[in-house]
Write a protein that holds these residues in place. Structure first.
Motif, PDB file in Angstrom:
ATOM      1  N   GLU A  42      15.928   6.584  41.456  1.00  0.00           N
ATOM      2  CA  GLU A  42      14.606   6.493  42.064  1.00  0.00           C
ATOM      3  C   GLU A  42      13.541   7.287  41.309  1.00  0.00           C
ATOM      4  O   GLU A  42      12.363   6.940  41.365  1.00  0.00           O
ATOM      5  N   ASN A  43      13.941   8.326  40.615  1.00  0.00           N
ATOM      6  CA  ASN A  43      12.949   9.275  40.092  1.00  0.00           C
ATOM      7  C   ASN A  43      12.695   9.201  38.599  1.00  0.00           C
ATOM      8  O   ASN A  43      11.653   9.650  38.133  1.00  0.00           O
ATOM      9  N   TYR A  44      13.629   8.633  37.845  1.00  0.00           N
ATOM     10  CA  TYR A  44      13.518   8.699  36.393  1.00  0.00           C
ATOM     11  C   TYR A  44      13.591   7.325  35.742  1.00  0.00           C
ATOM     12  O   TYR A  44      14.229   6.401  36.257  1.00  0.00           O
ATOM     13  N   ALA A  45      12.965   7.233  34.578  1.00  0.00           N
ATOM     14  CA  ALA A  45      13.071   6.063  33.700  1.00  0.00           C
ATOM     15  C   ALA A  45      13.813   6.495  32.442  1.00  0.00           C
ATOM     16  O   ALA A  45      13.719   7.653  32.016  1.00  0.00           O
ATOM     17  N   GLY A  46      14.555   5.570  31.857  1.00  0.00           N
ATOM     18  CA  GLY A  46      15.318   5.887  30.656  1.00  0.00           C
ATOM     19  C   GLY A  46      14.775   5.180  29.438  1.00  0.00           C
ATOM     20  O   GLY A  46      13.924   4.301  29.526  1.00  0.00           O
ATOM     21  N   HIS A  47      15.256   5.572  28.278  1.00  0.00           N
ATOM     22  CA  HIS A  47      14.939   4.854  27.034  1.00  0.00           C
ATOM     23  C   HIS A  47      16.126   4.989  26.100  1.00  0.00           C
ATOM     24  O   HIS A  47      16.940   5.907  26.217  1.00  0.00           O
ATOM     25  N   LYS A  48      16.239   4.073  25.152  1.00  0.00           N
ATOM     26  CA  LYS A  48      17.404   4.055  24.262  1.00  0.00           C
ATOM     27  C   LYS A  48      16.967   3.713  22.842  1.00  0.00           C
ATOM     28  O   LYS A  48      16.354   2.678  22.605  1.00  0.00           O
ATOM     29  N   GLY A 107      27.680  -1.228  30.481  1.00  0.00           N
ATOM     30  CA  GLY A 107      28.273   0.066  30.199  1.00  0.00           C
ATOM     31  C   GLY A 107      27.474   0.959  29.283  1.00  0.00           C
ATOM     32  O   GLY A 107      27.802   2.137  29.113  1.00  0.00           O
ATOM     33  N   ASN A 108      26.404   0.430  28.677  1.00  0.00           N
ATOM     34  CA  ASN A 108      25.635   1.233  27.720  1.00  0.00           C
ATOM     35  C   ASN A 108      24.928   2.399  28.400  1.00  0.00           C
ATOM     36  O   ASN A 108      24.579   2.342  29.578  1.00  0.00           O
ATOM     37  N   ILE A 109      24.722   3.462  27.646  1.00  0.00           N
ATOM     38  CA  ILE A 109      24.071   4.669  28.139  1.00  0.00           C
ATOM     39  C   ILE A 109      22.735   4.860  27.413  1.00  0.00           C
ATOM     40  O   ILE A 109      22.653   4.666  26.196  1.00  0.00           O
ATOM     41  N   VAL A 110      21.706   5.236  28.173  1.00  0.00           N
ATOM     42  CA  VAL A 110      20.395   5.470  27.567  1.00  0.00           C
ATOM     43  C   VAL A 110      20.422   6.757  26.740  1.00  0.00           C
ATOM     44  O   VAL A 110      21.295   7.609  26.899  1.00  0.00           O
ATOM     45  N   ASP A 111      19.451   6.885  25.868  1.00  0.00           N
ATOM     46  CA  ASP A 111      19.282   8.108  25.077  1.00  0.00           C
ATOM     47  C   ASP A 111      18.801   9.266  25.943  1.00  0.00           C
ATOM     48  O   ASP A 111      19.306  10.380  25.849  1.00  0.00           O
ATOM     49  N   GLY A 112      17.771   8.991  26.736  1.00  0.00           N
ATOM     50  CA  GLY A 112      17.167  10.066  27.499  1.00  0.00           C
ATOM     51  C   GLY A 112      16.460   9.540  28.728  1.00  0.00           C
ATOM     52  O   GLY A 112      16.337   8.332  28.940  1.00  0.00           O
ATOM     53  N   PHE A 113      15.984  10.475  29.566  1.00  0.00           N
ATOM     54  CA  PHE A 113      15.235  10.074  30.753  1.00  0.00           C
ATOM     55  C   PHE A 113      14.036  10.986  30.938  1.00  0.00           C
ATOM     56  O   PHE A 113      13.995  12.110  30.427  1.00  0.00           O
ATOM     57  N   ILE A 114      13.069  10.460  31.682  1.00  0.00           N
ATOM     58  CA  ILE A 114      11.800  11.145  31.905  1.00  0.00           C
ATOM     59  C   ILE A 114      11.315  10.768  33.302  1.00  0.00           C
ATOM     60  O   ILE A 114      11.623   9.672  33.794  1.00  0.00           O
ATOM     61  N   PRO A 115      10.592  11.648  34.005  1.00  0.00           N
ATOM     62  CA  PRO A 115      10.058  11.263  35.319  1.00  0.00           C
ATOM     63  C   PRO A 115       9.260   9.962  35.240  1.00  0.00           C
ATOM     64  O   PRO A 115       8.504   9.746  34.283  1.00  0.00           O
ATOM     65  N   LYS A 116       9.435   9.109  36.229  1.00  0.00           N
ATOM     66  CA  LYS A 116       8.798   7.791  36.199  1.00  0.00           C
ATOM     67  C   LYS A 116       7.293   7.867  36.008  1.00  0.00           C
ATOM     68  O   LYS A 116       6.701   7.049  35.299  1.00  0.00           O
ATOM     69  N   GLN A 117       6.668   8.873  36.617  1.00  0.00           N
ATOM     70  CA  GLN A 117       5.205   8.958  36.525  1.00  0.00           C
ATOM     71  C   GLN A 117       4.731   9.287  35.116  1.00  0.00           C
ATOM     72  O   GLN A 117       3.562   9.095  34.783  1.00  0.00           O
ATOM     73  N   LYS A 118       5.651   9.806  34.268  1.00  0.00           N
ATOM     74  CA  LYS A 118       5.290  10.122  32.882  1.00  0.00           C
ATOM     75  C   LYS A 118       5.679   9.008  31.908  1.00  0.00           C
ATOM     76  O   LYS A 118       5.345   9.078  30.721  1.00  0.00           O
ATOM     77  N   ALA A 119       6.390   8.007  32.398  1.00  0.00           N
ATOM     78  CA  ALA A 119       6.867   6.926  31.537  1.00  0.00           C
ATOM     79  C   ALA A 119       5.777   5.870  31.398  1.00  0.00           C
ATOM     80  O   ALA A 119       5.661   4.963  32.214  1.00  0.00           O
TER      81      ALA A 119
END
Length: 437
Positions: free
Chosen positions: A134-140, A106-118
């Motif tokens: 499919e398009n984004y990676a997250g971080h927390k 149930g946890n939610i990430v802080d933010g997301f960024i396009p996968k190619q920039k992660a």
């Protein structure tokens, strides 16, 4: 400290005209000595900043010029602004990404960024990927406990702005948005809840910040983390629960008792009635700071503003809180009640070098939170005081030609030059003032 105008033009007149805290139609030249032209400039200054905010949000949803990511704690504070520029579909898609990146717990990430920039690097973010996105990676930033509550609040603001209640039943990974919001709230009860005190907890941070003292970067929980309960995290949870129950009345039976219990415990354990303030932290074990340090001397401006938004303080307590904030501004030499906290934590108490006294979240001046205090002042009948406290924030936006992330104690701009959270909260305040005219 005040603004030193670069010219004798609009910025200077803005300062004069905001001083009385009254609308232009209440002025006469005999009362104030100000001409009708000055009153028009005073009114137009709000329109100028409002238009600047609308222009800033046109270039996207990243937090600001210094950030590539879309952050939920920021998006929550400028989604109302974004709704005046962008389509419902685009607003929803950003919210959907957070739900697609939601953890199984149930946890939610802080933010997301396009996968190619992660690009993961040693000592950097550990990116989150899911099959649904499919398009984004997250971080927390795991030290903080406001990602889940920020997302619920953002969905609520989206629906209030657009009337799109159908979004609640839209499915992501076989679960409705309503169900996923409830999962996020349940995560806090199962993974970030202290049963002894009946409050949510996180790592020790400065007020609403996301930097712990035990690490040079400080955004991840480590084996050295000192856990604590604070007013910001719990007030954010209360607001999110109120929003959830308003959106989904059928959930009230389950969540109303939880909301009431947390509100009661917040005032029982975190409010210092003798000092008329919230204590900085209630530690689950021990403090990361020296034993002879009296942390309760520190006043948390941001957390107090959010507590007022959560309905925790009486009108008289709000008045006292504002007085304490304005006293702190005078003592520190800062320009606005956006002052994070006062007095700041001493030098060396945070390993992150940016967290020196009056640096970043340790006494920096943030319109992002000061604007929220102004909004709740208006909502609680303190419009005159709100206008007075708004004055330096409006003046420096015009003076510096932008919405800076934060300001130093001598009112110099710092951080991102186009911080959308600042634009969002000022936009909300201006809208509210216009509605009251």
């Amino acid at each position: 400290m005040g603004i030193k105008p670069k010219t004798a033009g609009v910025a200077f007149l803005v300062i004069l005209c905001f001083a009385c805290g009254r609308s232009g139609k209440e002025h006469t030249k005999n009362e104030t000595g100000l001409s009708a032209t000055t009153v028009i400039i005073r009114d137009s200054s709000l329109d100028t900043v409002k238009q600047m905010a609308l222009e800033v949000i046109k270039d996207g949803f990243n937090a600001g010029a210094g950030y590539q990511e879309v952050w939920i704690r920021d998006y929550n504070t400028f989604i109302n602004l974004a709704a005046h520029v962008h389509t419902k579909e685009l607003l929803k898609e950003n919210l959907r990404v957070f739900f697609r990146l939601q953890g199984n717990d149930g946890n939610i990430v802080d933010g997301f960024i396009p996968k190619q920039k992660a690009k993961a690097s040693e000592g950097g973010y550990e990116y989150v990927y899911t099959d649904l996105e499919e398009n984004y990676a997250g971080h927390k930033n795991t030290v903080e406990t406001d990602q889940e509550t920020s997302l619920v609040q953002a969905v609520y603001k989206y629906i209030k702005s657009t009337g799109d209640t159908h979004f609640l039943q839209e499915k992501t990974g076989g679960k409705s948005i309503e169900s996923r919001m409830e999962m996020a709230m349940q995560f806090l009860l199962e993974k970030r809840f202290n049963e002894k005190y009946g409050l949510v907890y996180g790592a020790t941070t400065a007020d609403w910040g996301d930097v712990q003292p035990e690490h040079e970067w400080g955004v991840y929980i480590t084996e050295d983390t000192h856990y604590a309960m604070d007013i910001y995290d719990n007030a954010m949870f209360l607001i999110a629960l109120d929003n959830l129950m308003d959106m989904a009345p059928s959930l009230q039976q389950k969540w109303r008792p939880v909301r009431n219990r947390i509100a009661e415990n917040t005032m029982k354990y975190l409010w210092d009635d003798s000092r008329h303030k919230f204590i900085p932290h209630l530690y689950t074990d021990d403090s990361p700071f020296p034993p002879d340090f009296d942390e309760n001397e520190i006043y948390y401006h941001g957390g107090t503003a959010v507590a007022i938004e959560a309905g925790l303080l009486s009108k008289e307590e709000i008045k006292i809180s504002l007085q304490k904030m304005t006293d702190n501004v005078k003592k520190s030499g800062a320009a606005s009640i956006g002052l994070t906290l006062y007095p700041p934590y001493p030098e060396g108490y945070f390993k992150n070098r940016g967290m020196h006294p009056y640096g970043y979240q340790n006494g920096g001046d943030w319109t992002w939170f000061g604007g929220r205090m102004i909004k709740v002042l208006i909502e609680n009948g303190y419009e005159k005081e709100a206008r007075e406290q708004l004055r330096p924030m409006i003046a420096r936006v015009i003076e510096n030609k932008g919405f800076y992330e934060w300001y130093s104690v001598d009112n110099e701009p710092r951080g991102s030059a186009t911080f959308k959270g600042s634009a969002g909260v000022l936009f909300d305040v201006i809208q509210l003032l216009r509605e009251n005219e």
